[in-house]
Enzyme design. Structure first.
Site, PDB file in Angstrom:
ATOM      1  N   GLY A 251       4.909  12.553  -3.345  1.00 19.69           N
ATOM      2  CA  GLY A 251       4.299  12.372  -2.034  1.00 19.69           C
ATOM      3  C   GLY A 251       2.982  13.112  -1.815  1.00 19.69           C
ATOM      4  O   GLY A 251       2.658  13.486  -0.690  1.00 19.69           O
TER       5      GLY A 251
ATOM      6  N   MET B 147       8.120   3.173  -5.895  1.00 19.95           N
ATOM      7  CA  MET B 147       8.262   2.629  -7.246  1.00 19.95           C
ATOM      8  C   MET B 147       9.296   1.497  -7.304  1.00 19.95           C
ATOM      9  O   MET B 147      10.254   1.543  -8.073  1.00 19.95           O
ATOM     10  CB  MET B 147       8.646   3.748  -8.227  1.00 19.95           C
ATOM     11  CG  MET B 147       7.633   4.878  -8.278  1.00 19.95           C
ATOM     12  SD  MET B 147       5.979   4.321  -8.724  1.00 19.95           S
ATOM     13  CE  MET B 147       6.230   4.024 -10.457  1.00 19.95           C
TER      14      MET B 147
ATOM     15  N   LEU C 284       8.602  -5.426  -5.063  1.00 15.29           N
ATOM     16  CA  LEU C 284       9.039  -6.003  -3.784  1.00 15.29           C
ATOM     17  C   LEU C 284       9.250  -7.508  -3.919  1.00 15.29           C
ATOM     18  O   LEU C 284       8.508  -8.179  -4.636  1.00 15.29           O
ATOM     19  CB  LEU C 284       7.983  -5.718  -2.714  1.00 15.29           C
ATOM     20  CG  LEU C 284       7.668  -4.228  -2.508  1.00 15.29           C
ATOM     21  CD1 LEU C 284       6.427  -4.054  -1.645  1.00 15.29           C
ATOM     22  CD2 LEU C 284       8.860  -3.514  -1.892  1.00 15.29           C
TER      23      LEU C 284
ATOM     24  N   ASN D  90      -1.281  -0.631  -0.512  1.00 18.84           N
ATOM     25  CA  ASN D  90      -0.749   0.098  -1.672  1.00 18.84           C
ATOM     26  C   ASN D  90      -1.897   0.827  -2.361  1.00 18.84           C
ATOM     27  O   ASN D  90      -3.049   0.414  -2.260  1.00 18.84           O
ATOM     28  CB  ASN D  90      -0.117  -0.895  -2.660  1.00 18.84           C
ATOM     29  CG  ASN D  90       0.511  -0.187  -3.844  1.00 18.84           C
ATOM     30  OD1 ASN D  90       1.175   0.852  -3.681  1.00 18.84           O
ATOM     31  ND2 ASN D  90       0.323  -0.708  -5.036  1.00 18.84           N
TER      32      ASN D  90
ATOM     33  N   HIS E 141      -2.874   2.077  -6.257  1.00 19.50           N
ATOM     34  CA  HIS E 141      -2.475   1.897  -7.657  1.00 19.50           C
ATOM     35  C   HIS E 141      -3.409   2.748  -8.528  1.00 19.50           C
ATOM     36  O   HIS E 141      -4.626   2.729  -8.336  1.00 19.50           O
ATOM     37  CB  HIS E 141      -2.580   0.418  -8.031  1.00 19.50           C
ATOM     38  CG  HIS E 141      -2.221   0.170  -9.468  1.00 19.50           C
ATOM     39  ND1 HIS E 141      -0.914   0.138  -9.908  1.00 19.50           N
ATOM     40  CD2 HIS E 141      -2.991  -0.007 -10.569  1.00 19.50           C
ATOM     41  CE1 HIS E 141      -0.899  -0.061 -11.216  1.00 19.50           C
ATOM     42  NE2 HIS E 141      -2.150  -0.154 -11.640  1.00 19.50           N
TER      43      HIS E 141
ATOM     44  N   THR F 128      -0.008  -8.367  -1.773  1.00 18.63           N
ATOM     45  CA  THR F 128       0.309  -9.799  -1.742  1.00 18.63           C
ATOM     46  C   THR F 128       1.350 -10.073  -2.825  1.00 18.63           C
ATOM     47  O   THR F 128       1.779  -9.140  -3.517  1.00 18.63           O
ATOM     48  CB  THR F 128      -0.956 -10.655  -1.984  1.00 18.63           C
ATOM     49  OG1 THR F 128      -1.498 -10.303  -3.252  1.00 18.63           O
ATOM     50  CG2 THR F 128      -1.993 -10.454  -0.898  1.00 18.63           C
TER      51      THR F 128
ATOM     52  N   ASP G  97       0.283  -5.760  -7.979  1.00 21.70           N
ATOM     53  CA  ASP G  97      -0.987  -5.026  -8.112  1.00 21.70           C
ATOM     54  C   ASP G  97      -2.183  -5.975  -8.075  1.00 21.70           C
ATOM     55  O   ASP G  97      -3.226  -5.680  -8.668  1.00 21.70           O
ATOM     56  CB  ASP G  97      -1.022  -4.191  -9.408  1.00 21.70           C
ATOM     57  CG  ASP G  97       0.099  -3.179  -9.475  1.00 21.70           C
ATOM     58  OD1 ASP G  97       0.497  -2.661  -8.410  1.00 21.70           O
ATOM     59  OD2 ASP G  97       0.588  -2.898 -10.585  1.00 21.70           O
TER      60      ASP G  97
END
Ligand code: GRF
Length: 219
Positions: free
Chosen positions: A18, A96, A99, A113, A115, A147, A151
């Site tokens: 985090g 991690m 989805l 997100n 990456h 989306t 990634d």
């Protein structure tokens, strides 16, 4: 450009340390970021990010993916949990989990997100080692809208660092993380100020299509 001062409601999803979450919490505390972080959700009970959230007085929830028989059931429960907070933005900060399409669709345009690579290079895992193995001159991190493509969503901002000849995974990861802590609060702030929206498959920034991501380069 709209000037929005009311904080938007946000929920963050984590799985680990985090440090990005901490950068976001700090930016809010320093009034650099107008969001109200209503909940931090982890799929792992031992994620240190939960401690960071609790120390900042933020509600935390754990939803253990191992308690579900499949990805779809977990994502359904996750959506119910998230939607209980009615967020305007969902922040993936080291979450991690892959989805499912219904979840991604549900939060389209309001899920970000980060990456650890200069997308579209090095999607997936082990990005630092892969950048070293590929002898990339530069590596970094990217904030993007989420989306259906892993990634692969529209890119918002990238933080770029030089790969040094004596870099190993740890030294490179450390420099990339430092720049992550700059670009993620920045992208979230643009979203919170309504300067950044997703329209179809394109980012619109200050009313203009963002054809290439903004780039910040480490000194
Ligand atoms: C970061 O490298 C981020 O790019 C990736 O997961 C890592 C999370 O690190 N998505 P932390 O938990 O924020 O320290």
């Amino acid at each position: 450009m709209p000037q929005v001062t009311t904080p938007i409601r946000a929920v963050a999803l984590i799985s680990g340390g985090g440090s990005n979450l901490q950068a976001i919490i700090d930016a809010v505390a320093h009034h650099e970021l107008a969001i109200e972080l209503d909940c931090v959700i982890s799929n792992r009970a031992d994620a240190y990010g939960l401690v960071r959230a609790q120390q900042a007085g933020i509600t935390t929830k754990t939803l253990d993916h191992k308690a579900f028989s499949n990805r779809e059931a977990f994502d359904e429960a996750l959506m119910t949990l998230i939607d209980g907070f009615n967020p305007q933005l969902v922040i993936l900060a080291g979450f991690m989990r892959i989805l499912t399409a219904p979840l991604v669709k549900h939060y389209r345009g309001r899920m970000l997100n980060i990456h650890p690579s200069l997308l579209p290079k090095h999607t997936g895992l082990n990005t630092h080692q892969r950048a070293i193995d590929a002898k990339d001159a530069f590596h970094g991190a990217t904030v993007h809208f989420v989306t259906e493509e892993l990634d692969g969503g529209p890119l918002i901002i990238q933080g770029k660092v030089a790969v040094l000849s004596d870099d190993n995974v740890d030294t490179l990861a450390e420099r990339v993380l430092s720049i992550e802590h700059i670009i993620y609060p920045q992208a979230i702030s643009w979203f919170a100020q309504q300067r950044l929206i997703l329209s179809g498959d394109r980012c619109i920034f200050d009313g203009q299509a963002l054809n290439t991501p903004r780039i910040i380069e480490a000194l």
